[in-house]
Design a protein around this motif. Structure first.
Motif, PDB file in Angstrom:
ATOM      1  N   ALA A 149      50.944  52.366  43.814  1.00 32.39           N
ATOM      2  CA  ALA A 149      50.868  50.907  43.229  1.00 32.39           C
ATOM      3  C   ALA A 149      51.633  50.022  44.049  1.00 32.39           C
ATOM      4  O   ALA A 149      51.317  48.920  44.494  1.00 32.39           O
ATOM      5  CB  ALA A 149      50.927  50.801  41.779  1.00 32.39           C
ATOM      6  N   LEU A 150      53.028  50.522  44.018  1.00 25.93           N
ATOM      7  CA  LEU A 150      54.202  49.739  44.805  1.00 25.93           C
ATOM      8  C   LEU A 150      53.444  49.249  46.270  1.00 25.93           C
ATOM      9  O   LEU A 150      53.575  48.254  46.762  1.00 25.93           O
ATOM     10  CB  LEU A 150      55.329  50.254  44.734  1.00 25.93           C
ATOM     11  CG  LEU A 150      56.476  49.840  45.699  1.00 25.93           C
ATOM     12  CD1 LEU A 150      56.734  48.341  45.226  1.00 25.93           C
ATOM     13  CD2 LEU A 150      57.641  50.660  45.514  1.00 25.93           C
ATOM     14  N   LEU A 151      53.150  50.498  47.004  1.00 24.55           N
ATOM     15  CA  LEU A 151      52.725  50.308  48.468  1.00 24.55           C
ATOM     16  C   LEU A 151      51.394  49.320  48.388  1.00 24.55           C
ATOM     17  O   LEU A 151      51.285  48.577  49.450  1.00 24.55           O
ATOM     18  CB  LEU A 151      52.446  51.670  49.015  1.00 24.55           C
ATOM     19  CG  LEU A 151      53.701  52.601  48.941  1.00 24.55           C
ATOM     20  CD1 LEU A 151      53.042  54.033  49.519  1.00 24.55           C
ATOM     21  CD2 LEU A 151      54.651  51.932  49.934  1.00 24.55           C
ATOM     22  N   ARG A 152      50.716  49.220  47.282  1.00 26.37           N
ATOM     23  CA  ARG A 152      49.396  48.284  47.612  1.00 26.37           C
ATOM     24  C   ARG A 152      49.911  46.891  47.403  1.00 26.37           C
ATOM     25  O   ARG A 152      49.363  46.117  48.215  1.00 26.37           O
ATOM     26  CB  ARG A 152      48.336  48.710  46.469  1.00 26.37           C
ATOM     27  CG  ARG A 152      47.601  49.845  46.943  1.00 26.37           C
ATOM     28  CD  ARG A 152      46.441  50.042  45.921  1.00 26.37           C
ATOM     29  NE  ARG A 152      46.683  50.341  44.423  1.00 26.37           N
ATOM     30  CZ  ARG A 152      47.087  51.331  43.931  1.00 26.37           C
ATOM     31  NH1 ARG A 152      46.717  52.745  44.452  1.00 26.37           N
ATOM     32  NH2 ARG A 152      47.183  51.550  42.513  1.00 26.37           N
ATOM     33  N   ILE A 153      50.863  46.838  46.417  1.00 29.88           N
ATOM     34  CA  ILE A 153      51.294  45.312  46.441  1.00 29.88           C
ATOM     35  C   ILE A 153      52.150  44.997  47.929  1.00 29.88           C
ATOM     36  O   ILE A 153      51.682  43.852  48.152  1.00 29.88           O
ATOM     37  CB  ILE A 153      52.205  45.393  45.177  1.00 29.88           C
ATOM     38  CG1 ILE A 153      51.709  45.685  43.816  1.00 29.88           C
ATOM     39  CG2 ILE A 153      53.135  43.896  45.240  1.00 29.88           C
ATOM     40  CD1 ILE A 153      52.517  45.579  42.876  1.00 29.88           C
ATOM     41  N   MET A 154      52.837  45.829  48.098  1.00 27.45           N
ATOM     42  CA  MET A 154      53.353  45.389  49.565  1.00 27.45           C
ATOM     43  C   MET A 154      52.553  45.176  50.625  1.00 27.45           C
ATOM     44  O   MET A 154      52.587  44.320  51.397  1.00 27.45           O
ATOM     45  CB  MET A 154      54.617  46.610  50.065  1.00 27.45           C
ATOM     46  CG  MET A 154      55.611  46.723  49.146  1.00 27.45           C
ATOM     47  SD  MET A 154      56.885  45.257  49.228  1.00 27.45           S
ATOM     48  CE  MET A 154      57.002  45.376  50.965  1.00 27.45           C
ATOM     49  N   ASN A 155      51.631  46.049  50.736  1.00 28.16           N
ATOM     50  CA  ASN A 155      50.325  45.839  51.888  1.00 28.16           C
ATOM     51  C   ASN A 155      49.864  44.526  51.759  1.00 28.16           C
ATOM     52  O   ASN A 155      49.317  43.828  52.614  1.00 28.16           O
ATOM     53  CB  ASN A 155      49.520  46.924  51.777  1.00 28.16           C
ATOM     54  CG  ASN A 155      48.456  46.737  52.897  1.00 28.16           C
ATOM     55  OD1 ASN A 155      48.965  46.583  53.940  1.00 28.16           O
ATOM     56  ND2 ASN A 155      47.262  46.939  52.460  1.00 28.16           N
ATOM     57  N   ASN A 156      49.395  44.319  50.368  1.00 26.32           N
ATOM     58  CA  ASN A 156      48.554  42.712  50.198  1.00 26.32           C
ATOM     59  C   ASN A 156      49.364  41.700  50.505  1.00 26.32           C
ATOM     60  O   ASN A 156      48.872  40.832  51.076  1.00 26.32           O
ATOM     61  CB  ASN A 156      48.195  42.696  48.533  1.00 26.32           C
ATOM     62  CG  ASN A 156      47.045  43.847  48.301  1.00 26.32           C
ATOM     63  OD1 ASN A 156      46.423  44.453  49.173  1.00 26.32           O
ATOM     64  ND2 ASN A 156      47.053  44.221  46.906  1.00 26.32           N
ATOM     65  N   PHE A 157      50.876  42.082  50.104  1.00 34.05           N
ATOM     66  CA  PHE A 157      51.559  40.727  50.452  1.00 34.05           C
ATOM     67  C   PHE A 157      51.711  40.575  51.984  1.00 34.05           C
ATOM     68  O   PHE A 157      51.875  39.401  52.410  1.00 34.05           O
ATOM     69  CB  PHE A 157      53.089  41.011  49.805  1.00 34.05           C
ATOM     70  CG  PHE A 157      53.939  40.000  50.374  1.00 34.05           C
ATOM     71  CD1 PHE A 157      54.051  38.703  49.392  1.00 34.05           C
ATOM     72  CD2 PHE A 157      55.028  40.113  51.315  1.00 34.05           C
ATOM     73  CE1 PHE A 157      54.794  37.763  49.543  1.00 34.05           C
ATOM     74  CE2 PHE A 157      55.992  39.188  51.570  1.00 34.05           C
ATOM     75  CZ  PHE A 157      55.944  37.961  50.707  1.00 34.05           C
ATOM     76  N   TYR A 158      52.020  41.640  52.536  1.00 39.04           N
ATOM     77  CA  TYR A 158      51.967  41.767  53.991  1.00 39.04           C
ATOM     78  C   TYR A 158      50.983  40.919  54.862  1.00 39.04           C
ATOM     79  O   TYR A 158      51.047  40.114  55.715  1.00 39.04           O
ATOM     80  CB  TYR A 158      52.151  43.135  54.649  1.00 39.04           C
ATOM     81  CG  TYR A 158      52.519  43.443  56.039  1.00 39.04           C
ATOM     82  CD1 TYR A 158      53.906  42.805  56.571  1.00 39.04           C
ATOM     83  CD2 TYR A 158      51.764  44.204  56.808  1.00 39.04           C
ATOM     84  CE1 TYR A 158      54.084  43.301  57.872  1.00 39.04           C
ATOM     85  CE2 TYR A 158      52.080  44.377  58.221  1.00 39.04           C
ATOM     86  CZ  TYR A 158      53.328  43.742  58.632  1.00 39.04           C
ATOM     87  OH  TYR A 158      53.589  44.119  59.782  1.00 39.04           O
ATOM     88  N   TRP A 159      49.738  41.316  54.296  1.00 38.79           N
ATOM     89  CA  TRP A 159      48.493  40.649  54.894  1.00 38.79           C
ATOM     90  C   TRP A 159      48.607  38.990  54.402  1.00 38.79           C
ATOM     91  O   TRP A 159      48.328  38.308  55.488  1.00 38.79           O
ATOM     92  CB  TRP A 159      47.301  41.357  54.345  1.00 38.79           C
ATOM     93  CG  TRP A 159      46.970  42.424  55.217  1.00 38.79           C
ATOM     94  CD1 TRP A 159      47.111  43.540  55.010  1.00 38.79           C
ATOM     95  CD2 TRP A 159      45.779  42.525  56.103  1.00 38.79           C
ATOM     96  NE1 TRP A 159      46.665  44.557  55.858  1.00 38.79           N
ATOM     97  CE2 TRP A 159      45.825  43.792  56.747  1.00 38.79           C
ATOM     98  CE3 TRP A 159      45.196  41.485  56.719  1.00 38.79           C
ATOM     99  CZ2 TRP A 159      44.891  44.230  57.802  1.00 38.79           C
ATOM    100  CZ3 TRP A 159      44.235  41.692  58.118  1.00 38.79           C
ATOM    101  CH2 TRP A 159      44.190  43.081  58.472  1.00 38.79           C
ATOM    102  N   GLU A 160      48.769  38.987  53.192  1.00 38.89           N
ATOM    103  CA  GLU A 160      48.797  37.377  52.776  1.00 38.89           C
ATOM    104  C   GLU A 160      49.616  36.444  53.542  1.00 38.89           C
ATOM    105  O   GLU A 160      49.461  35.434  53.714  1.00 38.89           O
ATOM    106  CB  GLU A 160      48.614  37.389  51.393  1.00 38.89           C
ATOM    107  CG  GLU A 160      48.206  36.134  50.746  1.00 38.89           C
ATOM    108  CD  GLU A 160      46.913  35.913  51.025  1.00 38.89           C
ATOM    109  OE1 GLU A 160      46.584  34.833  51.096  1.00 38.89           O
ATOM    110  OE2 GLU A 160      46.060  36.832  50.847  1.00 38.89           O
ATOM    111  N   LEU A 161      50.713  37.000  53.857  1.00 35.53           N
ATOM    112  CA  LEU A 161      51.844  36.342  54.390  1.00 35.53           C
ATOM    113  C   LEU A 161      51.455  35.810  55.670  1.00 35.53           C
ATOM    114  O   LEU A 161      51.993  34.755  56.255  1.00 35.53           O
ATOM    115  CB  LEU A 161      53.123  37.169  54.639  1.00 35.53           C
ATOM    116  CG  LEU A 161      54.461  36.432  54.858  1.00 35.53           C
ATOM    117  CD1 LEU A 161      54.682  35.492  53.790  1.00 35.53           C
ATOM    118  CD2 LEU A 161      55.506  37.393  55.100  1.00 35.53           C
ATOM    119  N   SER A 162      50.323  36.449  56.399  1.00 37.81           N
ATOM    120  CA  SER A 162      50.195  35.631  57.707  1.00 37.81           C
ATOM    121  C   SER A 162      48.944  34.745  57.829  1.00 37.81           C
ATOM    122  O   SER A 162      48.621  34.209  58.576  1.00 37.81           O
ATOM    123  CB  SER A 162      49.379  37.007  58.622  1.00 37.81           C
ATOM    124  OG  SER A 162      50.450  37.889  59.179  1.00 37.81           O
TER     125      SER A 162
END
Length: 443
Positions: A149-162
């Motif tokens: 769950a933590l990794l999914r959140i990090m990945n979503n943030f990583y994408w959205e930041l761009s």
């Protein structure tokens, strides 16, 4: 474009026009400002930045993104660097943690028995576990639901930041927080991560022993207690959560994405992979685990890793810097308080500093005798005082994971090497590597 986003944009434009008509801004200085298009009030040059092409635009004009600064930045950075060192950053203990995690990752690759695999999730899990061991005091099993769950959140943030919308909100959160739209997604995602971090902090609070700190959180909580009577202290729960978030973002997505780029380049240029295998066999062999000292005897592998970071150009824009006094630079005036963002990409591809600036070529970091050659234009960790605080940790991670995997496996693409395309999926404030599959063939 979503209707909510259109409404928000129209509101921003209306307010901008109002401010333009109703007020006149005093010129900061009669001097000549650096060249660039005329900005609108409030929104600046946002409308001139096309989605997915932020970097291309900023290579033509000046711009910046705000991050924390001043006394808060000084206190938190100093503390973070000290604690990371105490918990092994750059020392043998963290090296052992990385070596151990690399062996767990090898087991995941062995399970595939040569079948195609997208290594995005395994790499992200492995690199995140290094940060988890420092911040939380322990690693997670790759299948742990809380960890995933933590990794999914990090990945979503990583994408959205761009996305361009997230940048708009980052520049004007006080105003835009009152309006719905796609610009709020990045902060919605961040709030989920902050909740996860807050739960871990609370758990540490309940079991804290000041005489035996177990991890980064414990050390921070102890420092908070020491400075509770200091009104100027920046040690509070909000800053703790934000610092942990920064460590996770820098230590998980950036390193795992760099390795993803690296393995893609090795498959696209099989002659490079062959030379790396040869150097690993000669220096390390097949029967012992690679260690960080091996780097000194492996100039070609070291050059390959540097070239991966240079061409991958993961974070093309460095952290913003603020001008502390009125400055004259090359005939231009830069007023005090202006934010300046170094475009690292322009330096990493400088034709005056690299003989092959626009293609993948490890020779960019080797001299005529095949020895590793440093280059002042190698700035993937940014430059100056605001360079990445975990750069030494990242360098060790990249070398140990890279050599450990290639010691045991040959990387085989599913398509001809010439058909592999390293073009980023997103080309904004972060260059996100493309997804691909490969086979890990035991050596």
């Amino acid at each position: 474009m979503e209707w909510a986003g259109v409404v928000t944009l129209l509101l921003v434009i209306c307010v901008s026009c109002y401010l333009l008509i109703s007020s006149k801004r005093k010129r900061l200085h009669k001097g000549k400002l650096p060249p660039g298009p005329t900005p609108l009030p409030l929104i600046g040059n946002f409308l001139q930045i096309k989605s997915g092409k932020t970097l291309k635009y900023l290579l033509k004009v000046s711009s910046g993104v705000a991050f924390s600064n001043g006394e808060r930045w000084k206190q938190l950075r100093r503390f973070s660097v000290t604690i990371l060192k105490n918990f092994g950053m750059g020392k043998k203990s963290i090296e052992e943690r990385i070596q151990e995690e690399a062996q767990f990752l090898l087991e995941e690759f062995r399970k595939t028995k040569g079948k195609p695999l997208d290594l995005t999730d395994p790499l992200r899990s492995a690199l995140s576990n290094i940060i988890c061991s420092i911040v939380f005091g322990d690693r997670f099993d790759y299948e742990d639901k809380e960890f995933q769950a933590l990794l999914r959140i990090m990945n979503n943030f990583y994408w959205e930041l761009s996305t361009t919308w997230s940048q708009l909100y980052d520049m004007f959160p006080t105003f835009l927080k009152y309006f719905p739209g796609p610009h709020t997604r990045v902060y919605d995602i961040m709030s989920h991560l902050m909740c996860f971090i807050a739960k871990r902090v609370k758990k540490n609070q309940e079991t804290l022993d000041s005489n035996f700190p177990r991890d980064f959180i414990d050390c921070y909580l102890i420092q908070m207690e020491k400075e509770k009577g200091n009104p100027l202290s920046e040690f509070n729960f909000k800053n703790l959560e934000q610092t942990i978030f920064n460590l996770f973002f820098a230590g998980t997505e950036t390193s795992s994405s760099t390795l993803r780029y690296g393995f893609l380049f090795l498959m696209k240029y099989p002659e490079v992979q062959e030379k790396v295998h040869e150097e690993i066999d000669r220096v390390i062999g097949h029967n012992r685990i690679p260690n960080n000292e091996d780097r000194r005897q492996m100039p070609y592998t070291d050059a390959v890793i540097h070239e991966i970071q240079r061409v991958g150009d993961l974070l093309p824009m460095g952290a913003a810097h603020m001008v502390t006094c009125d400055t004259e630079f090359r005939g231009y005036f830069i007023p005090k308080g202006m934010e300046v963002c170094p475009l690292l990409s322009s330096v990493l591809h400088d034709p005056t500093m690299f003989k092959s600036p626009n293609v993948f070529n490890p020779e960019n970091f080797l001299d005529e005798n095949g020895r590793f050659k440093k280059n002042d234009a190698f700035v993937p960790f940014s430059a100056g005082k605001r360079n990445c605080l975990g750069d030494s940790l990242a360098r060790m991670e990249l070398f140990l994971f890279f050599t450990t995997i290639l010691q045991s496996f040959q990387l085989k693409p599913l398509v001809p090497p010439e058909d592999l395309d390293p073009t980023p999926l997103e080309n904004g404030f972060i260059n996100i590597p493309p997804f691909y599959q490969l086979s890990f063939i035991p050596r």
